[in-house]
Design an enzyme around this catalytic site. Structure first.
Site, PDB file in Angstrom:
ATOM      1  CG  HIS A 114       0.489   4.433   4.884  1.00 55.87           C
ATOM      2  ND1 HIS A 114      -0.412   3.684   5.696  1.00 55.87           N
ATOM      3  CD2 HIS A 114      -0.551   5.242   4.348  1.00 55.87           C
ATOM      4  CE1 HIS A 114      -1.391   4.495   5.766  1.00 55.87           C
ATOM      5  NE2 HIS A 114      -1.243   5.378   5.021  1.00 55.87           N
ATOM      6  CG  ASP A 146       1.330  -1.232   7.465  1.00 56.20           C
ATOM      7  OD1 ASP A 146       1.928  -1.409   8.316  1.00 56.20           O
ATOM      8  OD2 ASP A 146       0.944   0.066   7.833  1.00 56.20           O
ATOM      9  CG  HIS A 187      -0.064   0.052   2.737  1.00 53.67           C
ATOM     10  ND1 HIS A 187       0.758  -0.994   2.910  1.00 53.67           N
ATOM     11  CD2 HIS A 187      -0.208   0.829   3.639  1.00 53.67           C
ATOM     12  CE1 HIS A 187       0.925  -1.078   3.658  1.00 53.67           C
ATOM     13  NE2 HIS A 187       0.513   0.841   4.558  1.00 53.67           N
ATOM     14  CG  HIS A 236      -3.788   0.313   7.228  1.00 56.59           C
ATOM     15  ND1 HIS A 236      -3.501   1.420   7.978  1.00 56.59           N
ATOM     16  CD2 HIS A 236      -3.200   0.951   6.504  1.00 56.59           C
ATOM     17  CE1 HIS A 236      -2.735   1.463   7.957  1.00 56.59           C
ATOM     18  NE2 HIS A 236      -2.023   1.223   7.514  1.00 56.59           N
ATOM     19  CG  HIS A 292       4.524  -1.397  11.549  1.00 59.25           C
ATOM     20  ND1 HIS A 292       5.294  -0.171  11.804  1.00 59.25           N
ATOM     21  CD2 HIS A 292       3.494  -1.423  10.516  1.00 59.25           C
ATOM     22  CE1 HIS A 292       5.182   0.236  10.806  1.00 59.25           C
ATOM     23  NE2 HIS A 292       3.473  -0.117   9.979  1.00 59.25           N
ATOM     24  CG  ASP A 331       5.484   3.003   6.990  1.00 53.59           C
ATOM     25  OD1 ASP A 331       4.329   3.379   6.865  1.00 53.59           O
ATOM     26  OD2 ASP A 331       5.293   2.326   8.429  1.00 53.59           O
ATOM     27  CG  HIS A 332       4.303   0.043   4.437  1.00 51.26           C
ATOM     28  ND1 HIS A 332       4.342  -1.253   4.752  1.00 51.26           N
ATOM     29  CD2 HIS A 332       4.217   1.037   5.268  1.00 51.26           C
ATOM     30  CE1 HIS A 332       3.632  -0.835   5.803  1.00 51.26           C
ATOM     31  NE2 HIS A 332       3.455  -0.105   6.099  1.00 51.26           N
TER      32      HIS A 332
HETATM   33 ZN   LIG Z   1      -0.133   1.938   6.696  1.00 52.92          ZN
END
Ligand SMILES: [Zn+2]
Length: 255
Positions: A53, A129, A51, A105, A167, A55-56
């Site tokens: 975001h 996530d 996805h 999410h 995570h 941090d990915h």
């Molecule tokens: Zn995320």
């Protein structure tokens, strides 16, 4: 044989590193430098994204610049060269990959299920996530109905499916799970195992769908004890699984 190992990134992300016959792929590289360090002299063959975001996805540009590799993921993610959709199937690393859309999410969230034909290994699920060990992602873009349906699609996978979340949230998730279902003995056991692993600095992942079905409150909205606890935290109709899910999620947001 497919080997899968975590590359820790930021404070609690895992970038999953997949290797088969000298070929290397990573899932959700939020940061390029730990990936390059883990690869050493080996080239990167490709990137999988769940996805949008940061941090990915934050490491995509630097990795593509260095390794000139393809990027598979949602069409909405900048840098994706091979857009994926629900139901797509393709082959890599000696495995078949099935794409499962799991909005909630984020609206573009995908889960990737790798199955090795002819292998006795269980299927491997990369769920970003959406599903966490003992919990689930926050609802940033989707509705509770969408997320609940997405989680149900994942929980319908074979119980031996290995679950690789993005995570290390397991300990905090299981502490909430204990509040949501204090009488669940399997959950108590799992929490002590997880505390031991964390005390040794080890990852608590992968988990399995079977373990999640037994201990993750977000997959247990149909269990009367969980529904009753949800009712004391806002669920007006605790026979409605989506409503139970929505009130558990809200409760966890402030836990
Ligand atoms: Zn995320």
């Amino acid at each position: 044989m497919l080997t899968i190992s975590p590359i820790p990134a930021f404070s609690d992300n895992y970038i999953w590193h997949l290797e088969h016959d000298g070929e290397h792929w990573v899932v959700d590289p939020g940061d390029a430098s730990p990936v390059m360090a883990a690869l050493g002299q080996n080239p990167l063959s490709g990137i999988l994204i769940t996805h949008h975001h940061l941090d990915h996805t934050g490491g995509i540009d630097a990795l593509v610049e260095r390794y000139h590799c393809p990027v598979y993921g949602p069409a909405s993610v900048e840098g994706v060269t091979e857009p994926l959709e629900d139901g797509d199937e393709f082959h890599l690393l000696g495995a078949t990959v099935r794409v499962i859309a799991v909005p909630g999410h984020t609206l573009d969230h995908l889960a990737l299920l790798l199955t090795e034909p002819g292998s006795r290994d269980s299927p491997h699920l990369f769920c970003g996530d959406t599903l966490f060990a003992g919990g689930c992602g926050r609802l940033f873009e989707g509705t509770p109905t969408q997320m609940y349906h997405s989680l149900r699609r994942l929980s319908d996978l074979p119980p031996e499916t290995q679950v690789y979340c993005a995570h290390e949230y397991t300990s905090a998730n299981l502490r909430f799970a204990k509040a949501a279902e204090p009488g669940n003995a399997v959950l108590q056991n799992r929490l002590s195992q997880v505390d031991n692993l964390r005390a040794e600095g080890k990852p608590t992942l992968p988990s399995t769908i079977g373990e999640e079905l037994a201990t993750n409150p977000f997959l247990r909205c149909h269990i009367p004890a969980v529904a009753r606890r949800a009712a004391s935290h806002g669920a007006e109709d605790n026979s409605d699984e989506v409503e139970v899910f929505a009130s558990l999620r809200k409760w966890k947001d402030n836990f």
